[in-house]
Design a protein around this motif. Structure first.
Motif, PDB file in Angstrom:
ATOM      1  N   VAL A 114       0.856  -1.191   0.000  1.00  0.00           N
ATOM      2  CA  VAL A 114       0.000   0.000   0.000  1.00  0.00           C
ATOM      3  C   VAL A 114       0.887   1.234   0.000  1.00  0.00           C
ATOM      4  O   VAL A 114       1.881   1.295   0.740  1.00  0.00           O
ATOM      5  N   THR A 134      -2.728   3.640  -3.375  1.00  0.00           N
ATOM      6  CA  THR A 134      -2.499   2.607  -4.387  1.00  0.00           C
ATOM      7  C   THR A 134      -2.285   1.268  -3.697  1.00  0.00           C
ATOM      8  O   THR A 134      -1.453   1.157  -2.790  1.00  0.00           O
ATOM      9  N   LEU A 135      -3.038   0.270  -4.126  1.00  0.00           N
ATOM     10  CA  LEU A 135      -2.929  -1.085  -3.601  1.00  0.00           C
ATOM     11  C   LEU A 135      -2.317  -1.970  -4.681  1.00  0.00           C
ATOM     12  O   LEU A 135      -2.793  -1.972  -5.822  1.00  0.00           O
ATOM     13  N   GLY A 145     -10.615  -8.217  -1.791  1.00  0.00           N
ATOM     14  CA  GLY A 145     -10.746  -6.777  -1.578  1.00  0.00           C
ATOM     15  C   GLY A 145     -10.709  -6.421  -0.100  1.00  0.00           C
ATOM     16  O   GLY A 145     -10.948  -7.261   0.775  1.00  0.00           O
ATOM     17  N   THR A 147     -11.097  -2.837   2.780  1.00  0.00           N
ATOM     18  CA  THR A 147     -11.414  -1.435   3.031  1.00  0.00           C
ATOM     19  C   THR A 147     -10.266  -0.786   3.780  1.00  0.00           C
ATOM     20  O   THR A 147      -9.832  -1.301   4.824  1.00  0.00           O
ATOM     21  N   LEU A 159     -11.938   3.961   1.995  1.00  0.00           N
ATOM     22  CA  LEU A 159     -11.913   3.619   0.584  1.00  0.00           C
ATOM     23  C   LEU A 159     -12.067   2.114   0.440  1.00  0.00           C
ATOM     24  O   LEU A 159     -11.376   1.339   1.113  1.00  0.00           O
ATOM     25  N   MET A 161     -11.327  -1.033  -1.634  1.00  0.00           N
ATOM     26  CA  MET A 161     -10.392  -1.499  -2.650  1.00  0.00           C
ATOM     27  C   MET A 161     -10.841  -2.883  -3.124  1.00  0.00           C
ATOM     28  O   MET A 161     -11.154  -3.756  -2.318  1.00  0.00           O
ATOM     29  N   SER A 169      -2.570  -3.671  -9.790  1.00  0.00           N
ATOM     30  CA  SER A 169      -2.599  -2.527  -8.871  1.00  0.00           C
ATOM     31  C   SER A 169      -3.914  -1.777  -9.068  1.00  0.00           C
ATOM     32  O   SER A 169      -4.526  -1.837 -10.152  1.00  0.00           O
ATOM     33  N   PHE A 170      -4.318  -1.061  -8.036  1.00  0.00           N
ATOM     34  CA  PHE A 170      -5.527  -0.248  -8.114  1.00  0.00           C
ATOM     35  C   PHE A 170      -5.316   1.014  -7.290  1.00  0.00           C
ATOM     36  O   PHE A 170      -4.799   0.952  -6.167  1.00  0.00           O
ATOM     37  N   THR A 171      -5.712   2.158  -7.855  1.00  0.00           N
ATOM     38  CA  THR A 171      -5.547   3.456  -7.182  1.00  0.00           C
ATOM     39  C   THR A 171      -6.912   4.080  -6.960  1.00  0.00           C
ATOM     40  O   THR A 171      -7.747   4.114  -7.871  1.00  0.00           O
ATOM     41  N   ASN A 172      -7.113   4.572  -5.751  1.00  0.00           N
ATOM     42  CA  ASN A 172      -8.373   5.214  -5.391  1.00  0.00           C
ATOM     43  C   ASN A 172      -8.045   6.557  -4.745  1.00  0.00           C
ATOM     44  O   ASN A 172      -7.148   6.647  -3.894  1.00  0.00           O
ATOM     45  N   THR A 191      -5.417  -0.779   7.318  1.00  0.00           N
ATOM     46  CA  THR A 191      -6.493  -1.726   7.058  1.00  0.00           C
ATOM     47  C   THR A 191      -6.927  -2.329   8.382  1.00  0.00           C
ATOM     48  O   THR A 191      -6.187  -2.299   9.366  1.00  0.00           O
TER      49      THR A 191
END
Length: 454
Positions: A114, A134-135, A145, A147, A159, A161, A169-172, A191
Protein backbone atom coordinates in the motif's frame (compact mmCIF):
# COMPACT_ATOMS: atom_id res chain seq x y z
CA UNK A 1 10.42 27.43 13.36
CA UNK A 2 12.81 29.89 14.81
CA UNK A 3 13.34 30.19 18.54
CA UNK A 4 12.65 33.42 20.44
CA UNK A 5 15.25 36.00 19.51
CA UNK A 6 15.52 37.70 22.87
CA UNK A 7 14.31 37.29 26.39
CA UNK A 8 14.77 39.54 29.40
CA UNK A 9 14.69 38.92 33.14
CA UNK A 10 11.92 40.70 34.99
CA UNK A 11 10.63 41.04 38.51
CA UNK A 12 7.86 38.77 39.88
CA UNK A 13 5.42 41.59 39.18
CA UNK A 14 5.67 40.64 35.51
CA UNK A 15 3.48 37.63 36.25
CA UNK A 16 0.54 39.98 36.71
CA UNK A 17 -2.05 39.28 34.05
CA UNK A 18 -0.40 35.99 33.06
CA UNK A 19 -2.99 33.23 32.62
CA UNK A 20 -1.19 29.93 32.17
CA UNK A 21 -1.34 26.61 34.05
CA UNK A 22 1.18 27.66 36.71
CA UNK A 23 -0.67 30.83 37.67
CA UNK A 24 -3.93 28.90 37.87
CA UNK A 25 -2.30 26.48 40.32
CA UNK A 26 -0.10 28.65 42.56
CA UNK A 27 -0.81 32.18 41.36
CA UNK A 28 2.20 34.52 41.61
CA UNK A 29 3.84 32.49 44.39
CA UNK A 30 7.46 31.40 43.98
CA UNK A 31 9.78 29.29 46.04
CA UNK A 32 10.39 25.61 46.78
CA UNK A 33 6.83 24.86 47.93
CA UNK A 34 5.25 26.39 44.83
CA UNK A 35 7.70 24.52 42.59
CA UNK A 36 6.87 21.26 44.45
CA UNK A 37 3.14 21.73 43.93
CA UNK A 38 3.68 22.44 40.22
CA UNK A 39 5.96 19.37 39.90
CA UNK A 40 3.33 17.12 41.51
CA UNK A 41 0.61 18.40 39.20
CA UNK A 42 2.85 17.89 36.15
CA UNK A 43 3.71 14.33 37.29
CA UNK A 44 0.08 13.29 37.68
CA UNK A 45 -0.80 14.93 34.36
CA UNK A 46 1.99 12.94 32.64
CA UNK A 47 0.97 9.71 34.38
CA UNK A 48 -2.64 10.23 33.41
CA UNK A 49 -1.76 10.81 29.76
CA UNK A 50 0.46 7.67 29.72
CA UNK A 51 -2.29 5.50 31.18
CA UNK A 52 -4.77 7.04 28.78
CA UNK A 53 -2.59 6.18 25.77
CA UNK A 54 -2.19 2.58 26.96
CA UNK A 55 -5.94 2.21 27.49
CA UNK A 56 -6.58 3.74 24.08
CA UNK A 57 -4.34 1.15 22.40
CA UNK A 58 -6.18 -1.71 24.10
CA UNK A 59 -9.50 -0.14 23.24
CA UNK A 60 -8.55 -0.08 19.56
CA UNK A 61 -8.22 -3.88 19.58
CA UNK A 62 -11.21 -4.92 21.71
CA UNK A 63 -14.58 -3.50 20.68
CA UNK A 64 -17.35 -2.64 23.19
CA UNK A 65 -19.09 -5.90 22.25
CA UNK A 66 -15.83 -7.72 22.87
CA UNK A 67 -15.59 -6.27 26.38
CA UNK A 68 -19.12 -7.48 27.09
CA UNK A 69 -18.26 -10.99 25.91
CA UNK A 70 -15.06 -11.06 27.97
CA UNK A 71 -17.03 -10.00 31.04
CA UNK A 72 -19.66 -12.70 30.42
CA UNK A 73 -17.14 -15.57 30.34
CA UNK A 74 -16.08 -15.53 34.04
CA UNK A 75 -19.52 -14.42 35.26
CA UNK A 76 -21.47 -17.19 33.48
CA UNK A 77 -18.94 -19.91 34.31
CA UNK A 78 -18.78 -18.91 37.97
CA UNK A 79 -22.56 -18.76 38.37
CA UNK A 80 -23.11 -21.89 36.31
CA UNK A 81 -20.73 -24.07 38.31
CA UNK A 82 -21.80 -22.53 41.63
CA UNK A 83 -25.53 -22.94 41.03
CA UNK A 84 -25.24 -26.11 39.00
CA UNK A 85 -26.92 -24.37 36.10
CA UNK A 86 -25.82 -26.26 32.99
CA UNK A 87 -27.20 -23.67 30.57
CA UNK A 88 -25.01 -20.96 32.06
CA UNK A 89 -21.97 -23.21 31.83
CA UNK A 90 -22.71 -23.81 28.16
CA UNK A 91 -23.11 -20.08 27.53
CA UNK A 92 -19.82 -19.41 29.34
CA UNK A 93 -17.84 -21.92 27.31
CA UNK A 94 -19.54 -20.81 24.10
CA UNK A 95 -18.55 -17.19 24.67
CA UNK A 96 -15.01 -18.32 25.52
CA UNK A 97 -14.80 -20.22 22.22
CA UNK A 98 -16.06 -17.14 20.36
CA UNK A 99 -13.38 -15.02 22.02
CA UNK A 100 -10.65 -17.49 21.00
CA UNK A 101 -11.93 -17.65 17.43
CA UNK A 102 -12.00 -13.84 17.31
CA UNK A 103 -8.35 -13.71 18.38
CA UNK A 104 -7.42 -15.95 15.45
CA UNK A 105 -8.59 -13.23 13.07
CA UNK A 106 -5.93 -10.91 14.47
CA UNK A 107 -3.09 -13.19 13.41
CA UNK A 108 -1.30 -12.59 10.12
CA UNK A 109 -0.91 -9.76 7.64
CA UNK A 110 -2.50 -9.19 4.23
CA UNK A 111 -0.10 -9.96 1.36
CA UNK A 112 -0.20 -6.66 -0.55
CA UNK A 113 1.65 -3.34 -0.76
CA UNK A 114 0.00 0.00 0.00
CA UNK A 115 1.29 3.48 -0.86
CA UNK A 116 -0.06 6.97 -0.09
CA UNK A 117 0.51 10.01 -2.30
CA UNK A 118 -0.65 13.61 -1.87
CA UNK A 119 -1.52 15.51 -5.03
CA UNK A 120 -0.04 18.70 -3.51
CA UNK A 121 2.19 19.39 -0.53
CA UNK A 122 1.10 23.01 -0.12
CA UNK A 123 -2.25 24.61 -0.92
CA UNK A 124 -4.05 27.84 -0.06
CA UNK A 125 -7.12 27.96 2.17
CA UNK A 126 -10.16 26.91 0.16
CA UNK A 127 -8.20 25.38 -2.74
CA UNK A 128 -9.01 21.79 -3.76
CA UNK A 129 -6.64 19.17 -2.39
CA UNK A 130 -6.59 15.41 -2.36
CA UNK A 131 -4.60 12.24 -2.10
CA UNK A 132 -4.51 8.77 -3.60
CA UNK A 133 -4.01 5.29 -2.17
CA UNK A 134 -2.50 2.61 -4.39
CA UNK A 135 -2.93 -1.09 -3.60
CA UNK A 136 -0.56 -3.57 -5.30
CA UNK A 137 -0.64 -7.37 -5.25
CA UNK A 138 2.94 -8.67 -5.47
CA UNK A 139 1.99 -12.30 -4.84
CA UNK A 140 1.25 -15.07 -7.30
CA UNK A 141 -2.33 -15.48 -6.17
CA UNK A 142 -5.44 -13.34 -6.14
CA UNK A 143 -6.07 -11.29 -2.98
CA UNK A 144 -9.49 -10.34 -1.70
CA UNK A 145 -10.75 -6.78 -1.58
CA UNK A 146 -10.28 -4.72 1.55
CA UNK A 147 -11.41 -1.44 3.03
CA UNK A 148 -8.65 1.01 3.90
CA UNK A 149 -8.93 3.91 6.31
CA UNK A 150 -7.00 7.17 6.02
CA UNK A 151 -7.12 9.64 8.92
CA UNK A 152 -7.37 13.17 7.49
CA UNK A 153 -6.87 15.69 10.27
CA UNK A 154 -9.64 14.97 12.76
CA UNK A 155 -11.70 13.14 10.11
CA UNK A 156 -11.49 9.74 8.50
CA UNK A 157 -11.68 8.67 4.85
CA UNK A 158 -12.70 5.12 3.98
CA UNK A 159 -11.91 3.62 0.58
CA UNK A 160 -13.15 0.29 -0.73
CA UNK A 161 -10.39 -1.50 -2.65
CA UNK A 162 -11.37 -4.40 -4.98
CA UNK A 163 -9.81 -7.82 -5.18
CA UNK A 164 -6.64 -7.94 -7.29
CA UNK A 165 -5.19 -10.55 -9.56
CA UNK A 166 -1.47 -11.39 -9.30
CA UNK A 167 0.73 -8.36 -10.11
CA UNK A 168 -2.24 -5.97 -10.48
CA UNK A 169 -2.60 -2.53 -8.87
CA UNK A 170 -5.53 -0.25 -8.11
CA UNK A 171 -5.55 3.46 -7.18
CA UNK A 172 -8.37 5.21 -5.39
CA UNK A 173 -8.47 8.94 -4.64
CA UNK A 174 -9.97 10.98 -1.82
CA UNK A 175 -10.53 14.67 -1.11
CA UNK A 176 -8.91 16.68 1.71
CA UNK A 177 -10.88 19.63 3.15
CA UNK A 178 -8.88 22.87 3.34
CA UNK A 179 -11.32 25.15 5.13
CA UNK A 180 -8.70 26.51 7.53
CA UNK A 181 -4.98 27.13 7.36
CA UNK A 182 -2.67 24.80 9.23
CA UNK A 183 -0.85 21.51 8.83
CA UNK A 184 -3.20 18.61 8.09
CA UNK A 185 -1.75 15.18 8.89
CA UNK A 186 -2.88 12.62 6.31
CA UNK A 187 -2.48 8.97 7.14
CA UNK A 188 -1.12 6.58 7.96
CA UNK A 189 -3.10 4.30 5.69
CA UNK A 190 -4.43 1.37 7.65
CA UNK A 191 -6.49 -1.73 7.06
CA UNK A 192 -8.69 -3.38 9.64
CA UNK A 193 -8.69 -7.06 10.55
CA UNK A 194 -11.80 -8.00 12.51
CA UNK A 195 -13.84 -11.09 13.30
CA UNK A 196 -17.29 -11.47 11.71
CA UNK A 197 -19.10 -10.87 15.01
CA UNK A 198 -17.12 -7.72 15.81
CA UNK A 199 -15.43 -8.68 19.08
CA UNK A 200 -11.94 -7.52 18.11
CA UNK A 201 -10.58 -5.03 15.62
CA UNK A 202 -6.91 -4.82 14.66
CA UNK A 203 -5.57 -1.94 12.63
CA UNK A 204 -2.61 -2.63 10.35
CA UNK A 205 -0.49 0.41 9.50
CA UNK A 206 0.90 0.48 5.95
CA UNK A 207 2.33 3.96 5.35
CA UNK A 208 3.82 6.93 7.14
CA UNK A 209 1.89 10.09 7.89
CA UNK A 210 2.09 12.79 5.22
CA UNK A 211 1.56 16.47 6.00
CA UNK A 212 -0.41 18.88 3.87
CA UNK A 213 0.39 22.52 4.61
CA UNK A 214 -2.56 24.86 4.11
CA UNK A 215 -1.27 28.40 3.62
CA UNK A 216 -3.20 31.51 4.60
CA UNK A 217 -4.81 33.37 1.75
CA UNK A 218 -2.73 36.26 0.42
CA UNK A 219 -3.36 39.09 -2.00
CA UNK A 220 -0.92 40.56 -4.50
CA UNK A 221 0.42 43.91 -3.30
CA UNK A 222 2.01 45.92 -6.14
CA UNK A 223 5.52 47.15 -5.48
CA UNK A 224 4.40 50.73 -6.12
CA UNK A 225 2.03 50.44 -3.18
CA UNK A 226 4.96 50.37 -0.80
CA UNK A 227 5.95 53.94 -1.65
CA UNK A 228 5.84 54.72 2.05
CA UNK A 229 9.47 53.65 2.14
CA UNK A 230 11.74 56.61 1.55
CA UNK A 231 14.86 54.73 0.40
CA UNK A 232 13.57 51.71 -1.50
CA UNK A 233 16.20 51.63 -4.22
CA UNK A 234 19.21 52.66 -2.18
CA UNK A 235 18.43 56.36 -2.33
CA UNK A 236 20.72 58.64 -0.30
CA UNK A 237 19.67 59.63 3.18
CA UNK A 238 20.58 62.74 5.17
CA UNK A 239 23.22 60.80 7.12
CA UNK A 240 26.78 61.64 6.05
CA UNK A 241 29.58 59.12 5.71
CA UNK A 242 33.16 59.05 4.50
CA UNK A 243 32.59 56.33 1.91
CA UNK A 244 29.58 55.72 -0.34
CA UNK A 245 28.39 56.49 -3.88
CA UNK A 246 26.33 59.70 -3.50
CA UNK A 247 28.73 62.68 -3.39
CA UNK A 248 27.77 65.45 -0.95
CA UNK A 249 30.63 67.93 -0.41
CA UNK A 250 34.33 68.44 0.31
CA UNK A 251 35.87 68.88 3.74
CA UNK A 252 39.34 69.07 5.24
CA UNK A 253 41.27 65.89 5.77
CA UNK A 254 41.08 64.37 9.27
CA UNK A 255 43.14 61.68 10.86
CA UNK A 256 41.74 58.28 9.93
CA UNK A 257 40.30 59.31 6.55
CA UNK A 258 41.15 57.02 3.65
CA UNK A 259 43.63 58.54 1.22
CA UNK A 260 41.77 57.24 -1.82
CA UNK A 261 39.01 59.81 -1.11
CA UNK A 262 41.39 62.79 -1.24
CA UNK A 263 40.33 65.29 -3.90
CA UNK A 264 43.69 66.26 -5.39
CA UNK A 265 42.51 69.19 -7.53
CA UNK A 266 40.95 70.96 -4.56
CA UNK A 267 43.98 70.08 -2.46
CA UNK A 268 46.27 71.74 -5.05
CA UNK A 269 44.13 74.92 -5.09
CA UNK A 270 43.76 75.32 -1.32
CA UNK A 271 47.09 73.90 -0.21
CA UNK A 272 45.17 71.76 2.34
CA UNK A 273 44.23 68.15 1.97
CA UNK A 274 40.53 67.93 1.03
CA UNK A 275 38.50 64.71 1.07
CA UNK A 276 35.14 63.79 -0.44
CA UNK A 277 32.12 63.43 1.82
CA UNK A 278 29.15 61.26 0.81
CA UNK A 279 25.50 60.86 1.67
CA UNK A 280 24.85 57.46 3.18
CA UNK A 281 22.60 55.11 1.22
CA UNK A 282 20.91 51.98 2.44
CA UNK A 283 18.49 49.35 1.22
CA UNK A 284 15.01 49.29 2.64
CA UNK A 285 14.34 47.07 5.62
CA UNK A 286 10.72 46.16 6.15
CA UNK A 287 9.48 44.84 9.47
CA UNK A 288 6.09 43.16 9.71
CA UNK A 289 5.04 42.65 13.34
CA UNK A 290 2.02 40.42 13.96
CA UNK A 291 0.32 40.22 17.33
CA UNK A 292 -0.80 36.76 18.51
CA UNK A 293 -2.52 38.00 21.66
CA UNK A 294 -6.20 37.04 21.82
CA UNK A 295 -6.83 40.30 23.70
CA UNK A 296 -6.08 42.19 20.46
CA UNK A 297 -8.80 40.44 18.43
CA UNK A 298 -12.56 40.41 18.84
CA UNK A 299 -13.13 37.30 16.72
CA UNK A 300 -11.20 34.48 15.11
CA UNK A 301 -12.07 36.00 11.73
CA UNK A 302 -10.06 39.11 12.64
CA UNK A 303 -7.04 37.02 13.55
CA UNK A 304 -7.19 35.04 10.30
CA UNK A 305 -7.38 38.30 8.36
CA UNK A 306 -4.35 39.61 10.24
CA UNK A 307 -2.34 36.48 9.37
CA UNK A 308 -3.25 36.91 5.70
CA UNK A 309 -2.19 40.58 5.82
CA UNK A 310 1.20 39.69 7.31
CA UNK A 311 1.68 37.00 4.68
CA UNK A 312 0.76 39.34 1.81
CA UNK A 313 3.22 42.02 2.93
CA UNK A 314 6.02 39.56 3.61
CA UNK A 315 5.65 37.66 0.34
CA UNK A 316 5.63 40.89 -1.70
CA UNK A 317 8.82 42.11 -0.02
CA UNK A 318 10.59 38.77 -0.49
CA UNK A 319 9.71 38.63 -4.17
CA UNK A 320 10.97 42.19 -4.61
CA UNK A 321 14.32 41.15 -3.14
CA UNK A 322 14.07 43.52 -0.20
CA UNK A 323 15.31 42.95 3.31
CA UNK A 324 12.30 41.93 5.37
CA UNK A 325 11.72 40.65 8.89
CA UNK A 326 8.41 39.09 9.90
CA UNK A 327 8.05 38.67 13.65
CA UNK A 328 5.24 37.38 15.84
CA UNK A 329 4.56 37.39 19.55
CA UNK A 330 6.24 34.85 21.76
CA UNK A 331 3.83 32.77 23.83
CA UNK A 332 4.75 32.37 27.48
CA UNK A 333 4.87 28.64 28.40
CA UNK A 334 2.16 27.22 30.63
CA UNK A 335 4.40 26.71 33.66
CA UNK A 336 6.56 29.83 33.35
CA UNK A 337 6.96 32.01 36.45
CA UNK A 338 6.71 35.29 34.52
CA UNK A 339 6.03 36.66 31.07
CA UNK A 340 8.65 36.22 28.38
CA UNK A 341 9.32 39.48 26.58
CA UNK A 342 10.56 38.38 23.16
CA UNK A 343 9.46 38.02 19.56
CA UNK A 344 9.87 35.06 17.23
CA UNK A 345 11.21 35.65 13.74
CA UNK A 346 9.67 33.67 10.89
CA UNK A 347 11.58 32.38 7.86
CA UNK A 348 11.83 35.00 5.12
CA UNK A 349 14.31 33.53 2.63
CA UNK A 350 11.51 32.05 0.50
CA UNK A 351 7.83 32.99 0.20
CA UNK A 352 6.80 29.37 0.70
CA UNK A 353 8.78 29.06 3.92
CA UNK A 354 7.22 32.22 5.31
CA UNK A 355 3.74 30.94 4.51
CA UNK A 356 4.66 27.57 6.06
CA UNK A 357 5.44 29.35 9.33
CA UNK A 358 2.31 31.49 9.15
CA UNK A 359 0.21 28.39 8.56
CA UNK A 360 0.86 27.19 12.11
CA UNK A 361 0.73 30.40 14.16
CA UNK A 362 -2.11 30.50 16.65
CA UNK A 363 -3.54 33.20 18.87
CA UNK A 364 -2.94 32.72 22.60
CA UNK A 365 -3.96 34.52 25.75
CA UNK A 366 -0.36 34.36 27.05
CA UNK A 367 1.12 36.00 23.92
CA UNK A 368 2.50 39.55 23.91
CA UNK A 369 0.26 42.33 22.61
CA UNK A 370 1.08 44.61 19.70
CA UNK A 371 2.57 47.28 21.99
CA UNK A 372 5.29 44.97 23.31
CA UNK A 373 5.78 43.29 19.94
CA UNK A 374 6.43 46.65 18.29
CA UNK A 375 8.84 47.73 21.02
CA UNK A 376 10.90 44.53 20.87
CA UNK A 377 10.89 44.48 17.05
CA UNK A 378 12.27 48.04 17.03
CA UNK A 379 15.04 47.08 19.44
CA UNK A 380 16.01 43.86 17.63
CA UNK A 381 16.13 45.19 14.06
CA UNK A 382 18.51 47.90 12.88
CA UNK A 383 18.11 50.11 9.82
CA UNK A 384 14.35 49.81 9.60
CA UNK A 385 12.70 51.83 6.82
CA UNK A 386 9.07 50.98 7.42
CA UNK A 387 7.29 48.95 10.06
CA UNK A 388 3.87 47.36 9.68
CA UNK A 389 2.02 46.64 12.92
CA UNK A 390 -0.75 44.12 12.24
CA UNK A 391 -3.45 43.71 14.90
CA UNK A 392 -7.19 43.42 15.55
CA UNK A 393 -9.98 45.82 16.38
CA UNK A 394 -9.56 45.65 20.18
CA UNK A 395 -6.24 47.54 20.10
CA UNK A 396 -6.72 51.13 21.26
CA UNK A 397 -5.21 54.18 19.50
CA UNK A 398 -3.04 54.85 22.56
CA UNK A 399 -1.53 51.35 22.30
CA UNK A 400 -0.80 51.89 18.62
CA UNK A 401 0.87 55.22 19.33
CA UNK A 402 2.95 53.66 22.11
CA UNK A 403 4.07 50.90 19.74
CA UNK A 404 5.00 53.38 17.00
CA UNK A 405 6.99 55.58 19.39
CA UNK A 406 9.38 52.66 19.92
CA UNK A 407 10.74 53.15 16.40
CA UNK A 408 13.17 55.90 15.35
CA UNK A 409 11.62 59.10 14.06
CA UNK A 410 12.76 58.45 10.47
CA UNK A 411 10.88 55.12 10.31
CA UNK A 412 7.47 55.11 8.62
CA UNK A 413 5.16 53.16 10.93
CA UNK A 414 1.91 51.80 9.52
CA UNK A 415 -0.66 50.12 11.74
CA UNK A 416 -3.06 47.80 9.93
CA UNK A 417 -6.20 47.18 11.98
CA UNK A 418 -8.21 44.15 10.84
CA UNK A 419 -11.91 44.63 11.52
CA UNK A 420 -14.42 42.91 9.19
CA UNK A 421 -17.26 44.96 10.71
CA UNK A 422 -15.63 48.36 10.10
CA UNK A 423 -15.62 50.58 7.05
CA UNK A 424 -12.15 50.58 5.42
CA UNK A 425 -10.33 53.82 6.02
CA UNK A 426 -7.02 55.64 6.41
CA UNK A 427 -5.99 58.21 8.96
CA UNK A 428 -2.82 59.69 10.43
CA UNK A 429 -2.41 59.97 14.17
CA UNK A 430 0.70 61.74 15.51
CA UNK A 431 2.95 60.57 12.68
CA UNK A 432 1.38 57.10 12.63
CA UNK A 433 -0.53 55.86 9.59
CA UNK A 434 -3.53 53.73 10.58
CA UNK A 435 -5.18 51.56 7.94
CA UNK A 436 -8.46 49.85 8.76
CA UNK A 437 -9.47 47.00 6.46
CA UNK A 438 -12.49 44.74 6.48
CA UNK A 439 -11.45 42.31 3.75
CA UNK A 440 -8.07 41.18 2.47
CA UNK A 441 -8.73 42.84 -0.89
CA UNK A 442 -8.92 46.20 0.91
CA UNK A 443 -5.20 45.95 1.68
CA UNK A 444 -4.10 46.78 -1.87
CA UNK A 445 -6.33 49.86 -2.06
CA UNK A 446 -5.43 51.04 1.44
CA UNK A 447 -1.68 50.80 0.81
CA UNK A 448 -1.96 52.66 -2.49
CA UNK A 449 -3.97 55.43 -0.82
CA UNK A 450 -1.54 55.75 2.10
CA UNK A 451 1.43 55.81 -0.29
CA UNK A 452 -0.16 58.65 -2.24
CA UNK A 453 -0.69 60.65 0.94
CA UNK A 454 2.87 59.97 2.10
Amino acid sequence: MSSPRRAESHSPADSAGLTNARTRIVGARTGALADLVVAIVRFFALAGSTIGRAAARIATVVTPLGWVVLALVPVTLALGYTLGWVELVVVGWATAVLAVIALVYLVGRSPFDVSLELLHRRVVVGDPAGGAVTLHNPTGRRVLGVTVEIPVGVGLAELAMPSLRPGASFTNGFAIPTLRRGVIPVGPVRTVRADPIGLVRRELIWTETENLVVHPRTVGVPSTSTGLIRDLEGRPTRDLTSSDVAFHALREYQTGDERRYIHWKSTAKTGTYMVRQFEQTRRSHLVVALSLATSDYATEEEFELAVSVAGSLGVRAIRDGRTVSVVVSTVTPEFAKRKIYAVRALATHLPSRLLDDLAVVEAASAALGIRDVGRIAAEDNAGISVAFLVCGSLVTPSELRAASHSFPVDVAVVAIVCDPDAVPGFRRVAGLSVLTIGYLEDLRIALARSAAVA
